[in-house]
Design a protein around this motif. Structure first.
Motif, PDB file in Angstrom:
ATOM      1  N   GLN A 133     -15.415  -7.063  -0.049  1.00 49.70           N
ATOM      2  CA  GLN A 133     -16.605  -6.551   0.640  1.00 49.70           C
ATOM      3  C   GLN A 133     -17.314  -7.685   1.409  1.00 49.70           C
ATOM      4  O   GLN A 133     -17.784  -7.495   2.520  1.00 49.70           O
ATOM      5  N   ARG A 134     -17.360  -8.860   0.746  1.00 53.37           N
ATOM      6  CA  ARG A 134     -18.007  -9.995   1.413  1.00 53.37           C
ATOM      7  C   ARG A 134     -17.270 -10.396   2.695  1.00 53.37           C
ATOM      8  O   ARG A 134     -17.856 -10.837   3.665  1.00 53.37           O
ATOM      9  N   MET A 135     -15.919 -10.267   2.665  1.00 50.24           N
ATOM     10  CA  MET A 135     -15.100 -10.719   3.802  1.00 50.24           C
ATOM     11  C   MET A 135     -15.184  -9.771   4.998  1.00 50.24           C
ATOM     12  O   MET A 135     -15.008 -10.186   6.146  1.00 50.24           O
ATOM     13  N   ARG A 179     -15.464  -9.551  -3.426  1.00 49.03           N
ATOM     14  CA  ARG A 179     -15.009 -10.539  -2.426  1.00 49.03           C
ATOM     15  C   ARG A 179     -14.489  -9.842  -1.161  1.00 49.03           C
ATOM     16  O   ARG A 179     -14.760 -10.293  -0.042  1.00 49.03           O
TER      17      ARG A 179
END
Lengths: 868, 142
Positions: A842-844, A840
Motif C-alpha cells: 500500500q505504501r509503494m 508495504r
C-alpha cells in the motif's frame, strides 16, 4: 639437314635486317619530325624572350577600371574605421588602420607604374644575362640550345627529307653487308631520335613557363589596385595583399633567375670546341680496342662523345635551370614557384638524370679500358660522376655535376694531372651542394662535430653564463649578417638548448638558414627550439611562414594549444589541413590527433561551437568532422539526440576501434538528453534511429528494463527489426538483458518466460492471453511469489496489466496468508508479517494509481486487518 | 497508513518504505525482546501517551518526532537508557532541567510497565556502561 641449315640461317638474317630497317625508318622519322619541331620551338622561345616586356594597352585600360572601383571602397573603409574607433574594436581603430590606409590610398593610383617598374627591372636584369649569352655564343640566346644540343647532328636542320635519309642509311647498311653493321646504323637512328625528343622536352618546358609568366603578370597587374587596398585592411583581408605580392615577385623574377642559369650554360659551352679533340680521341681509342661495343659505337656514330657530353650538360641546365628558378621563385613566396612545385612531382627529371647518369658511368667504364693512366683516372671519375648525375634532383647538384664534368675535360686538355682534376672536381661538386644526399649527411656530421667543439670551448672559456649567452648571441648575429648557414645553425642549436634564443627575427632567420623546418637540420633545430618558443614568437613566425614551415608551426601550435580562438582558429585548422594535403595524409592525421589529444584547447569556447563547426564542414572534410564529434563524445558534450546520431553517422565506416569508442560515447550521452528514467523510457519508444540503440544499451546497463513492453522494444531496436518478438532474441546485448532480468527481477523473468512459451512470443495483454500462456504465467508466478525470499517491491513492480489479473491478485493473497500463518502466535498489537506485506504494498502504490486500486482490492479481500 | 510523529513504530514510515531490510530488522528486534517491552511498542495507547507528554512539555512536531524515534531506540536498546537525559538535551535542544523532567515523565508514564525488562535488556546490551552525564540520572524506581 645439310640442305636446311643454310636456309634457316638466311631466314634469321632476313628477319634481323627487317627489324633493323623498321627501327631505322621509325628512328629517322622521329628525328626529322622532331628536328622540325625543335627549330619551331627554338624560334618561339627566342621570340618570347625578345618580347618579355610586352604588355597590351588593354591591360592598362582594365587596370583603370579596377582602380576606379577600388577607389570607391575607401569610403567604406573610412566608415569601418569610424565604427572601429567608436567601439574600440581591436585592429579596426584609426590608430591601427590610418597609416596603412593612407599608404594604400596613394599607392593604388601608382600600382600600375610600380608593377611596370618592377617588371622592367626584372626584364633589365634578364637582358644583362641574355647579352652575356649572346656575347658568349655570338648569336641568339637560343643558339646555346642549338649548339649545346648539337642540333646539326640531332635535328638535321636542312631536312634532307626523311625519305632521302632513309635511303642513304639503307644503302649504307646493305652495302656494308655484315648484320652487325646494319644493326649499328639502326641503333644510331633510334638514339638520334631519342636525343631530339629530350631536346624538345627541354624547350617545351621553357616555352610553357615563359608563356605562363606573360599571362600571370598581366592578370596580377590588373588585380594590383585590389591588392593594394587589401594592404589597408586588417586581419585575413591583409593576406590577399601578401598573396598578391608573393605571386607577383615570384612570376616577375622567375625569368632573370632562369637567365642566370642559361648564362652559366653559355659560359660552359664556350669550351665545347676546345674539348672536342680530346673527347673524340678518347672515343676513337675505345672503339679501336672494343670493336664489338655496339651501344658505345652507336652513341659515337650518332653524336661523337664530345657532343654527347655537352648534350647532357645542356639538358641538365635547361631543365634543371627551370627547376632551380621555380625553387628560388618559390622562396620568394609564390608565382612560378607554386606552379613548379605543383608539377614537380610529375616531371620525369629524376628519371632523365638517372638515365644520363648511367650513360656517363658507362662511358667512364669504357675510358677505363684505354691504356693510358690519365685517361683511366678520368674514366674512373666519370663513373662516379655518373652516379652523381643519377642523383641530381635540383639545380645545385646539376650545376655541380656540370662544373665537375667540364673541369675534368678542360684540365685534361690543359695537360694537368688527372687525379688533381678528380679531387678538385669532387670538391667543386660538394661545395656547390651536388650529390645532395652525401653533402647533407656530411653537413650534419660536420655541424654536430663543430657544435661539440664549440660547446667544449665555451665551457672551458671561464665566462659566466650571461657572458656566454652574450657571446653566442653576438656570434649568431655575426653569422646571420655574413650569411654563414653552418655557423648560425650550430650556434642556434646551442642557444636553443640553453634557452637563449628568444628573439623572433633571429629564430626565423636561423631556421631559414638551416633550410627551413623541412630539412633534416632545420627539423633538428626546430626540435631544439620547441621547448623555448613562446606563443608570441610562434604567432609571429606562423604569420610569416609558408609551405612546410607553416605546417610544422601549425603542428606545434596544436601541440601547445595555441591555435587561434573562434572562426580564426577554424580557418587555421582548415588551411593547415589543406597545406598538409588533407586530413587523410600522415601529416593531417598527426595534426588532427594532436588537436584531439588537447581537446581543441583554446579553439572553441563552448562545445556547441565545436559541433557547429563540425556541421559547417558538411561532407567536405569527413575526417575532421568525425574527430570533432568524437572529441565532443569523449568529453560527454553531446547534449541532444540529433548530435549523437551525427556522431554515429560520422563513424559508421570507421575502424572497429573508433566505432567502439563512438558507441561507448553515445551510451554515455543518453543521460544528457534523457535525464530521468521516464525520459529514457519515452525515448526508447520513439522512432528508431542510431541513438535508439544507445538508449537501449544505457537502460540495460542501468537496470532500467523493467517491463515486457520495454524489453520487447529494446529487442526490436537492438536487432533493427521493428517486428521482432520475444522468441527471436539474438542480439548479444538483448541476451545479456534477459540474463540480468532472470537474476534480479524474477517476476518479470517469469512473465517473459510465459510469454516466450507461446510460439509468437505473446506481447498482448496478459488478461487476454491464450489459455496455455495464462496458465504458464500463473504457474511460473506462483513458483516465484511463494519463494520466501521474494520481497514486496518485486511483487509490486509487475506491470499494471498483471496487477489487473484476478489470478495475480489471488497469488498475492496466497503469499500474504502464508506469511501471516508462518509467523505463528502474534504478540498483542503486532500486525503480523502478512499484514506488514500488505502495508508495504500500500505504501509503494502511488495514490490514485491502478496499482493502488488493485492493492486495496487485495487488502479488502485478504481478511487481514492492517490497522490492528 | 501514513507516518505518525507520536508512534515510535511509524515515525519513520517513509524511510522504511525504501529500506525494507532495516524495517525487518527492527521488527525482529522488537519481537525478540520481552513481551512487556514489545507491548509498549505495539500498544495502540503508546502514541496517545507520547502525544500527551509532548503537548505538556510544549514540544514542536519536529521535537515530537525526535522523541518518538528516541523512545523506539531505547525500547530496542539502540540508545542507552542512561543517556536519555543527555540525548534529550542534545537532540531536542532542551535545557537540562526540562530534559530531566521529560525523562522522568517518560519513565513514569511509558516505560514503567517494563522497567525491569528494560534494565535487564540495557544491562545485557551495554554491560556496565555508566551514564555519560553525571548528576541528572533517570529515575526508573518510580
Amino acid at each position: 639437314m645439310l640442305l636446311i641449315a643454310p636456309l634457316h640461317s638466311a631466314q634469321a638474317i632476313g628477319l634481323t635486317l627487317s627489324v633493323a630497317l623498321t627501327l631505322t625508318a621509325v628512328g629517322l622519322a622521329v628525328k626529322y619530325i622532331g628536328g622540325f619541331i625543335f627549330k619551331a620551338l627554338m624560334s618561339l622561345v627566342e621570340m618570347l624572350l625578345q618580347l618579355l616586356s610586352y604588355m597590351p594597352d588593354v591591360i592598362h585600360k582594365i587596370w583603370e577600371i579596377v582602380r576606379d572601383i577600388v577607389n570607391l571602397t575607401f569610403i567604406l573603409i573610412l566608415i569601418i574605421m569610424a565604427f572601429g574607433t567608436i567601439f574600440q574594436v581591436k585592429e579596426y581603430t584609426y590608430k591601427e588602420m590610418f597609416g596603412p590606409f593612407l599608404i594604400s590610398a596613394i599607392l593604388i593610383n601608382f600600382s600600375f607604374a610600380i608593377g611596370q617598374y618592377l617588371i622592367d627591372l626584372s626584364n633589365g636584369l634578364a637582358h644583362v644575362f641574355f647579352d652575356t649569352i649572346r656575347e658568349a655564343t655570338g648569336g641568339d640566346i637560343t643558339t646555346i640550345f642549338d649548339f649545346g644540343l648539337s642540333s646539326n647532328v640531332t635535328a638535321a636542320p636542312e631536312a634532307t627529307s626523311w625519305a632521302k635519309g632513309f635511303i642513304d642509311y639503307t644503302i649504307t647498311a646493305f652495302s656494308e653487308v655484315p648484320t652487325a653493321t646494319v644493326l649499328k646504323h639502326a641503333s644510331s637512328a633510334v638514339l638520334s631520335a631519342l636525343f631530339i625528343l629530350v631536346g624538345n622536352f627541354a624547350l617545351s618546358v621553357i616555352l610553357i613557363f615563359a608563356l605562363a609568366r606573360w599571362v600571370a603578370l598581366w592578370l596580377l597587374m590588373i588585380a594590383s589596385p585590389a591588392a593594394w587596398v587589401a594592404y589597408a585592411l586588417p586581419g585575413h583581408m591583409k593576406s590577399f595583399w601578401k598573396m598578391w605580392w608573393k605571386a607577383f615577385m615570384g612570376w616577375n623574377f622567375f625569368i632573370p633567375i632562369y637567365a642566370f642559369f642559361l648564362m652559366l650554360l653559355a659560359i660552359i659551352l664556350k669550351a665545347k670546341e676546345q674539348t672536342k679533340v680530346t673527347w673524340d680521341d678518347i672515343g676513337t681509342q675505345y672503339l679501336q680496342k672494343h670493336e664489338g661495343a655496339a651501344i658505345a659505337a652507336s652513341i659515337f656514330n650518332a653524336f661523337g662523345i664530345n657532343e654527347f657530353i655537352f648534350f647532357i650538360i645542356t639538358v641538365v641546365f635547361m631543365v634543371g635551370g627551370i627547376y632551380a628558378a621555380w625553387k628560388i621563385s618559390s622562396s620568394l613566396g609564390g608565382g612560378a614557384g607554386w606552379v613548379g612545385t605543383g608539377i614537380a612531382g610529375r616531371l620525369p627529371i629524376g628519371l632523365a638524370t638517372k638515365g644520363m647518369g648511367k650513360l656517363v658511368s658507362f662511358a667512364g667504364k669504357g675510358m677505363g679500358l684505354v691504356p693510358n693512366a690519365r685517361v683511366q683516372r678520368v674514366g674512373q671519375w666519370m663513373q662516379r660522376a655518373g652516379t652523381g648525375i643519377g642523383s641530381i634532383k635540383n639545380v645545385n647538384s646539376g650545376v655541380a655535376a656540370g662544373k665537375a664534368l667540364g673541369q675534368a675535360g678542360f684540365e685534361k686538355y690543359w695537360g694537368k694531372r688527372a687525379h688533381e682534376q678528380e679531387s678538385k672536381a669532387k670538391e667543386a661538386v660538394l661545395r656547390a651542394g651536388g650529390f645532395k644526399a652525401e653533402a647533407a649527411a656530411e653537413r650534419k656530421a660536420r655541424i654536430n662535430h663543430e657544435k661539440d667543439k664549440y660547446k667544449t670551448k665555451l665551457n672551458n672559456s671561464g665566462l659566466t653564463e650571461i657572458q656566454k649567452q652574450t657571446k653566442v648571441m653576438d656570434e649568431i648575429k655575426r653569422a646571420l649578417f655574413h650569411g654563414n648557414a653552418d655557423e648560425a645553425t650550430l650556434l642556434g642549436q646551442i642557444a636553443a638548448e640553453k634557452g637563449w634564443l628568444k628573439d623572433d627575427v633571429q629564430i626565423r632567420d636561423t631556421l631559414h638558414l638551416a633550410g627551413g623546418t623541412q630539412t633534416e637540420l632545420g627539423k633538428e633545430l626546430f626540435e631544439a627550439l620547441k621547448p623555448h618558443l613562446s606563443q608570441a614568437t610562434v604567432d609571429t613566425l606562423f604569420r610569416g611562414a609558408s609551405g612546410e614551415d607553416l605546417t610544422n608551426l601549425a603542428q606545434l601550435r596544436a601541440e601547445k594549444g595555441w591555435v587561434q580562438t573562434g572562426s580564426a582558429g577554424e580557418t587555421e585548422i582548415r588551411e593547415t589541413l589543406r597545406l598538409m594535403g588533407g586530413s587523410g595524409t600522415e601529416d593531417g592525421k598527426k595534426y588532427l590527433k594532436t588537436l584531439d589529444d588537447n581537446d581543441f584547447l583554446n579553439v572553441f569556447k563552448t562545445p556547441d561551437e565545436k559541433l557547429t563547426f563540425a556541421d559547417s564542414l558538411g561532407t567536405t572534410d569527413d575526417a575532421l568532422k568525425r574527430i570533432l564529434y568524437l572529441n565532443a563524445g569523449k568529453n560527454n558534450q553531446l547534449r541532444d539526440r540529433a548530435r549523437v546520431n551525427e556522431m554515429l553517422d560520422a563513424t559508421k565506416n570507421s575502424s572497429a576501434d573508433v566505432r567502439a569508442k563512438a558507441l561507448s560515447y553515445s551510451d554515455k550521452a543518453v543521460k544528457n538528453f534523457a535525464t530521468t528514467f521516464e525520459d529514457r523510457q519515452l525515448a526508447l519508444h520513439q522512432p528508431a534511429d542510431d541513438a535508439s540503440k544507445a538508449i537501449a544499451r544505457s537502460m540495460i546497463d542501468s537496470d532500467e528494463i523493467l517491463s515486457e513492453k520495454d524489453f520487447t522494444q529494446m529487442v526490436r531496436v537492438l536487432q533493427n527489426n521493428p517486428t521482432a518478438n520475444l522468441t527471436q532474441i539474438a542480439d548479444p546485448k538483448a541476451l545479456e538483458a534477459l540474463t540480468r532480468i532472470e537474476q534480479r527481477h524474477p517476476l518479470l523473468a517469469a512473465e517473459l518466460s510465459a510469454r516466450r512459451s507461446d510460439p509468437s512470443g505473446y506481447t498482448g495483454s496478459m488478461n487476454a492471453a491464450p489459455a496455455p500462456v495464462r496458465t504458464e504465467f500463473v504457474n511460473k508466478m506462483r513458483a516465484k511469489i511463494m519463494n520466501p525470499n521474494i520481497r514486496e517491491d518485486e511483487v509490486f513492480k509487475v506491470s499494471e496489466d498483471t496487477w489487473n489479473m484476478v489470478e495475480y491478485q489471488d497469488l498475492v493473497k496466497e503469499k500474504v496468508a502464508s506469511l501471516q500463518q508462518a509467523q505463528g502466535r502474534r504478540r498483542k498489537g503486532d500486525p503480523g508479517d502478512g499484514a506488514r506485506f500488505l502495508i508495504r504494498l500500500q505504501r509503494m502504490a502511488p495514490p490514485g494509481s491502478a496499482r493502488e486500486s488493485a492493492v486495496n482490492t487485495v487488502i479488502a479481500s485478504s481478511g487481514i486487518n492492517i490497522n490492528p | 497508513m501514513t507516518s505518525d510523529i507520536y508512534n515510535p513504530l511509524y515515525v519513520d514510515f517513509d524511510y522504511y518504505t525504501d529500506h525494507l531490510e532495516e524495517e525487518d530488522a527492527l521488527y525482529k528486534k522488537i519481537r525478540s525482546n520481552s513481551e512487556k517491552i514489545s507491548d509498549i511498542v505495539f500498544d495502540e495507547n503508546t502514541p496517545t501517551i507520547i502525544k500527551s507528554i509532548c503537548q505538556r512539555f510544549t514540544l514542536t512536531d519536529q521535537q515530537s518526532a525526535l522523541l518518538s524515534r528516541l523512545i523506539r531506540k531505547i525500547l530496542v536498546a539502540e540508545v542507552f537508557i542512561g543517556d536519555l537525559i543527555k540525548e534529550l538535551q542534545g537532540q531536542l535542544d532542551l535545557p537540562p532541567s526540562k530534559a530531566q523532567e521529560l525523562a522522568d515523565a517518560l519513565a513514569a508514564e511509558l516505560f514503567a510497565p517494563a522497567k525491569d525488562e528494560l534494565k535487564e535488556l540495557h544491562a545485557k546490551t551495554f554491560g556496565g556502561q555508566q551514564p555519560k552525564q553525571e548528576g541528572n540520572v533517570l529515575n526508573l524506581k518510580t
